[in-house]
Design a protein around this motif. Structure first.
Motif, PDB file in Angstrom:
ATOM      1  N   ARG A  84       0.875  -1.310  -0.051  1.00  0.00           N
ATOM      2  CA  ARG A  84       0.050  -0.054   0.019  1.00  0.00           C
ATOM      3  C   ARG A  84       0.854   1.154  -0.090  1.00  0.00           C
ATOM      4  O   ARG A  84       1.934   1.182   0.254  1.00  0.00           O
ATOM      5  CB  ARG A  84      -1.025  -0.101   1.076  1.00  0.00           C
ATOM      6  CG  ARG A  84      -2.055  -1.044   1.061  1.00  0.00           C
ATOM      7  CD  ARG A  84      -3.042  -0.941   2.038  1.00  0.00           C
ATOM      8  NE  ARG A  84      -2.623  -1.776   3.491  1.00  0.00           N
ATOM      9  CZ  ARG A  84      -3.295  -2.886   3.593  1.00  0.00           C
ATOM     10  NH1 ARG A  84      -4.176  -3.428   2.947  1.00  0.00           N
ATOM     11  NH2 ARG A  84      -2.796  -3.346   4.861  1.00  0.00           N
ATOM     12  N   VAL A  85       0.202   2.444  -0.539  1.00  0.00           N
ATOM     13  CA  VAL A  85       0.954   3.680  -0.514  1.00  0.00           C
ATOM     14  C   VAL A  85       1.009   4.389   0.697  1.00  0.00           C
ATOM     15  O   VAL A  85      -0.025   4.958   1.075  1.00  0.00           O
ATOM     16  CB  VAL A  85       0.535   4.318  -1.783  1.00  0.00           C
ATOM     17  CG1 VAL A  85       1.334   5.764  -1.788  1.00  0.00           C
ATOM     18  CG2 VAL A  85       0.755   3.739  -2.986  1.00  0.00           C
ATOM     19  N   LEU A  86       1.920   4.545   1.521  1.00  0.00           N
ATOM     20  CA  LEU A  86       1.903   5.075   2.895  1.00  0.00           C
ATOM     21  C   LEU A  86       2.010   6.873   2.529  1.00  0.00           C
ATOM     22  O   LEU A  86       1.425   7.508   3.112  1.00  0.00           O
ATOM     23  CB  LEU A  86       3.156   4.821   3.591  1.00  0.00           C
ATOM     24  CG  LEU A  86       3.289   3.397   4.265  1.00  0.00           C
ATOM     25  CD1 LEU A  86       4.471   3.040   4.767  1.00  0.00           C
ATOM     26  CD2 LEU A  86       2.037   3.655   5.337  1.00  0.00           C
ATOM     27  N   ALA A  87       2.691   7.177   1.465  1.00  0.00           N
ATOM     28  CA  ALA A  87       2.798   8.502   0.880  1.00  0.00           C
ATOM     29  C   ALA A  87       3.365   8.610  -0.455  1.00  0.00           C
ATOM     30  O   ALA A  87       3.960   7.593  -0.923  1.00  0.00           O
ATOM     31  CB  ALA A  87       3.844   9.387   1.794  1.00  0.00           C
ATOM     32  N   ALA A  88       2.945   9.543  -1.068  1.00  0.00           N
ATOM     33  CA  ALA A  88       3.103   9.879  -2.392  1.00  0.00           C
ATOM     34  C   ALA A  88       3.830  11.171  -2.693  1.00  0.00           C
ATOM     35  O   ALA A  88       3.513  12.173  -2.054  1.00  0.00           O
ATOM     36  CB  ALA A  88       1.663   9.901  -3.507  1.00  0.00           C
ATOM     37  N   ILE A  89       5.199  11.082  -3.471  1.00  0.00           N
ATOM     38  CA  ILE A  89       5.753  12.470  -3.504  1.00  0.00           C
ATOM     39  C   ILE A  89       5.166  12.991  -4.863  1.00  0.00           C
ATOM     40  O   ILE A  89       5.615  12.909  -5.901  1.00  0.00           O
ATOM     41  CB  ILE A  89       7.424  11.963  -3.984  1.00  0.00           C
ATOM     42  CG1 ILE A  89       7.866  11.082  -2.713  1.00  0.00           C
ATOM     43  CG2 ILE A  89       8.132  13.212  -4.182  1.00  0.00           C
ATOM     44  CD1 ILE A  89       9.424  10.602  -3.153  1.00  0.00           C
ATOM     45  N   THR A  90       4.481  14.204  -4.589  1.00  0.00           N
ATOM     46  CA  THR A  90       3.920  14.871  -5.465  1.00  0.00           C
ATOM     47  C   THR A  90       4.684  16.162  -6.007  1.00  0.00           C
ATOM     48  O   THR A  90       4.018  16.562  -7.281  1.00  0.00           O
ATOM     49  CB  THR A  90       2.517  15.438  -5.016  1.00  0.00           C
ATOM     50  OG1 THR A  90       2.587  16.165  -3.778  1.00  0.00           O
ATOM     51  CG2 THR A  90       1.471  14.078  -4.603  1.00  0.00           C
ATOM     52  N   ALA A  91       5.298  16.394  -5.487  1.00  0.00           N
ATOM     53  CA  ALA A  91       6.315  17.619  -5.834  1.00  0.00           C
ATOM     54  C   ALA A  91       7.564  17.373  -5.024  1.00  0.00           C
ATOM     55  O   ALA A  91       7.655  17.009  -3.998  1.00  0.00           O
ATOM     56  CB  ALA A  91       5.663  18.971  -5.545  1.00  0.00           C
ATOM     57  N   ASP A  92       8.702  18.117  -6.053  1.00  0.00           N
ATOM     58  CA  ASP A  92       9.943  17.846  -5.427  1.00  0.00           C
ATOM     59  C   ASP A  92      10.947  18.801  -6.196  1.00  0.00           C
ATOM     60  O   ASP A  92      11.296  18.532  -7.434  1.00  0.00           O
ATOM     61  CB  ASP A  92      10.381  16.437  -5.676  1.00  0.00           C
ATOM     62  CG  ASP A  92      12.001  16.081  -5.022  1.00  0.00           C
ATOM     63  OD1 ASP A  92      12.618  17.131  -4.264  1.00  0.00           O
ATOM     64  OD2 ASP A  92      12.712  15.185  -5.511  1.00  0.00           O
ATOM     65  N   ARG A 125      -1.996   0.141  -9.143  1.00  0.00           N
ATOM     66  CA  ARG A 125      -2.341  -1.007  -8.320  1.00  0.00           C
ATOM     67  C   ARG A 125      -2.047  -0.518  -6.716  1.00  0.00           C
ATOM     68  O   ARG A 125      -3.059  -1.040  -5.908  1.00  0.00           O
ATOM     69  CB  ARG A 125      -1.593  -2.024  -8.623  1.00  0.00           C
ATOM     70  CG  ARG A 125      -1.885  -2.810 -10.240  1.00  0.00           C
ATOM     71  CD  ARG A 125      -1.584  -4.128 -10.371  1.00  0.00           C
ATOM     72  NE  ARG A 125      -0.131  -4.175 -10.231  1.00  0.00           N
ATOM     73  CZ  ARG A 125       0.703  -4.075 -11.556  1.00  0.00           C
ATOM     74  NH1 ARG A 125       0.015  -3.779 -12.766  1.00  0.00           N
ATOM     75  NH2 ARG A 125       1.952  -4.074 -11.571  1.00  0.00           N
ATOM     76  N   GLY A 126      -1.057   0.010  -6.564  1.00  0.00           N
ATOM     77  CA  GLY A 126      -0.694   0.333  -5.063  1.00  0.00           C
ATOM     78  C   GLY A 126      -1.606   1.281  -4.449  1.00  0.00           C
ATOM     79  O   GLY A 126      -2.162   1.209  -3.463  1.00  0.00           O
ATOM     80  N   PHE A 127      -2.293   2.417  -5.359  1.00  0.00           N
ATOM     81  CA  PHE A 127      -3.321   3.235  -4.749  1.00  0.00           C
ATOM     82  C   PHE A 127      -4.694   2.313  -4.781  1.00  0.00           C
ATOM     83  O   PHE A 127      -5.280   2.701  -3.992  1.00  0.00           O
ATOM     84  CB  PHE A 127      -3.453   4.488  -5.884  1.00  0.00           C
ATOM     85  CG  PHE A 127      -2.642   5.720  -5.373  1.00  0.00           C
ATOM     86  CD1 PHE A 127      -3.006   6.437  -4.484  1.00  0.00           C
ATOM     87  CD2 PHE A 127      -1.472   5.655  -6.036  1.00  0.00           C
ATOM     88  CE1 PHE A 127      -2.364   7.569  -4.369  1.00  0.00           C
ATOM     89  CE2 PHE A 127      -0.654   6.762  -5.800  1.00  0.00           C
ATOM     90  CZ  PHE A 127      -1.040   7.705  -5.099  1.00  0.00           C
ATOM     91  N   TYR A 128      -5.064   1.525  -5.721  1.00  0.00           N
ATOM     92  CA  TYR A 128      -6.216   0.614  -5.486  1.00  0.00           C
ATOM     93  C   TYR A 128      -5.979  -0.096  -4.294  1.00  0.00           C
ATOM     94  O   TYR A 128      -6.963  -0.144  -3.269  1.00  0.00           O
ATOM     95  CB  TYR A 128      -6.225  -0.125  -6.725  1.00  0.00           C
ATOM     96  CG  TYR A 128      -7.343  -1.253  -6.340  1.00  0.00           C
ATOM     97  CD1 TYR A 128      -8.603  -0.649  -6.571  1.00  0.00           C
ATOM     98  CD2 TYR A 128      -6.850  -2.579  -6.410  1.00  0.00           C
ATOM     99  CE1 TYR A 128      -9.741  -1.632  -6.402  1.00  0.00           C
ATOM    100  CE2 TYR A 128      -8.217  -3.403  -6.122  1.00  0.00           C
ATOM    101  CZ  TYR A 128      -9.522  -2.926  -6.245  1.00  0.00           C
ATOM    102  OH  TYR A 128     -10.396  -3.778  -6.134  1.00  0.00           O
ATOM    103  N   ASN A 129      -4.894  -0.728  -3.974  1.00  0.00           N
ATOM    104  CA  ASN A 129      -4.740  -1.428  -2.651  1.00  0.00           C
ATOM    105  C   ASN A 129      -4.979  -0.712  -1.399  1.00  0.00           C
ATOM    106  O   ASN A 129      -5.487  -1.117  -0.378  1.00  0.00           O
ATOM    107  CB  ASN A 129      -3.244  -2.226  -2.845  1.00  0.00           C
ATOM    108  CG  ASN A 129      -3.062  -3.382  -3.494  1.00  0.00           C
ATOM    109  OD1 ASN A 129      -4.177  -3.748  -4.003  1.00  0.00           O
ATOM    110  ND2 ASN A 129      -2.129  -3.738  -3.847  1.00  0.00           N
TER     111      ASN A 129
END
Length: 242
Positions: free
Chosen positions: A83-91, A232-236
Motif C-alpha cells: 500500500r502507498v503510505l505517501a506519494a511524492i507529488t512535488a520535489d 495498483r498500489g493506490f487501489y490496494n
C-alpha cells in the motif's frame, strides 16, 4: 504537477531545528511540505500505517517496483503490504537517498567528537537512532521497530564497483518535497546530518514542515500514472476505506 500552495488551506506549520525530531499522523488527504531552510539539510524519515503500526515503510520494495534507485516526484513510498503510505507529488531537490541510514551515538562521537549536554546544554550532539527512538516511544514502538529510513534532501550515488558516494550540495535553501497521504500515515523524522556527509563539523540544518489539505485526488495523478504498479498500489490503499 501540483497546485499552488496559495490555493490550499494551510492547516499548520512548524520548524524542526537542526538536531530536532518530531512525529505525527498525516491524515488521509493531507499534504506535507518539508522545506530545507538553509541548504544541505538532511531529514531521516520513517513511515507507518497509523491504524496498524506493524505495517511499515519498505524501501527495497519501493525502489524495486518503480525500477529506480532514487526517489523523487512521481514516486510512491510503499508499505510491506503493497500500500502507498505517501506519494511524492512535488520535489525541487530531485534526489532522496534510500541507502545511508542514520548515525548512532557511538558514530556521532567518533565522527564529531564529544558534544555532551553538560557543556553544551541544548546544543549537545544528538544522533539519529536515539532521536527516532524517542519519537517512536510516544507511539508504543521500540528498537525492534526501527526501520530503514529515507534520507530526504541527500544524494548518494553508486559507482561501477558498487561503492556509495555522497554528493554534497544536493539541496539548496528553499528546496522542498511534498508528501501526499492516501491513508492515515504515522510520520517519524529527525533533522540530522547524513551518515556519509563529509563535513567534519556537527552542524545539522533546520527544516520547515507545512500541512495542507489537498483539494482533490488530482494531486496524486502524477504518482498514480508514473508506473502501472503505482495504480495498483493506490487501489490496494483505497480498499482500506471501501
Amino acid at each position: 504537477m501540483t497546485v499552488s500552495l496559495a490555493l490550499r488551506p494551510t492547516l499548520y506549520e512548524e520548524t524542526v531545528p537542526g538536531g530536532g525530531h518530531t512525529s505525527f499522523i498525516l491524515k488521509r488527504g493531507q499534504l506535507l511540505r518539508i522545506t530545507d531552510l538553509e541548504g544541505s539539510a538532511n531529514v531521516s524519515l520513517l513511515l507507518l500505517n497509523a491504524a496498524e503500526k506493524s505495517e511499515r515503510l519498505n524501501l527495497p520494495d519501493s525502489l524495486k517496483c518503480q525500477h529506480t534507485a532514487k526517489l523523487t516526484a512521481g514516486h510512491c513510498l510503499y508499505s510491506d503490504m503493497g500500500r502507498v503510505l505517501a506519494a511524492i507529488t512535488a520535489d525541487t531537490c530531485g534526489w532522496h537517498d534510500s541507502f545511508g541510514g542514520v548515525l548512532s551515538a557511538s558514530e556521532v562521537q567518533e565522527k564529531y567528537g564529544d558534544g555532551r549536554y553538560q557543556e553544551l546544554r541544548n546544543s549537545f550532539y544528538r544522533n539519529g537512532v536515539d532521536n527516532l527512538l524517542v519519537e517512536m516511544g510516544k507511539w508504543d514502538l521500540g528498537l525492534a521497530d526501527l526501520l530503514m529510513c529515507l534520507n530526504l534532501f541527500s544524494k548518494v550515488t553508486v559507482d561501477s564497483d558498487g561503492c556509495f558516494h555522497f554528493q554534497p550540495g544536493n539541496s539548496k535553501a528553499g528546496d522542498y518535497i511534498e508528501l501526499y497521504a492516501p491513508m492515515d500515515t504515522l510520520v517519524v523524522l529527525t533533522a540530522l546530518q547524513h551518515p556519509m556527509d563529509p563535513n567534519p563539523t556537527y552542524a545539522p540544518k533546520p527544516v520547515q514542515l507545512t500541512w495542507h489539505q489537498a483539494q482533490s485526488d488530482g494531486i496524486s495523478l502524477l504518482c498514480r500514472t508514473s508506473r502501472p504498479e503505482n495504480g495498483r498500489g493506490f487501489y490496494n490503499t483505497e480498499r482500506l476505506y471501501i
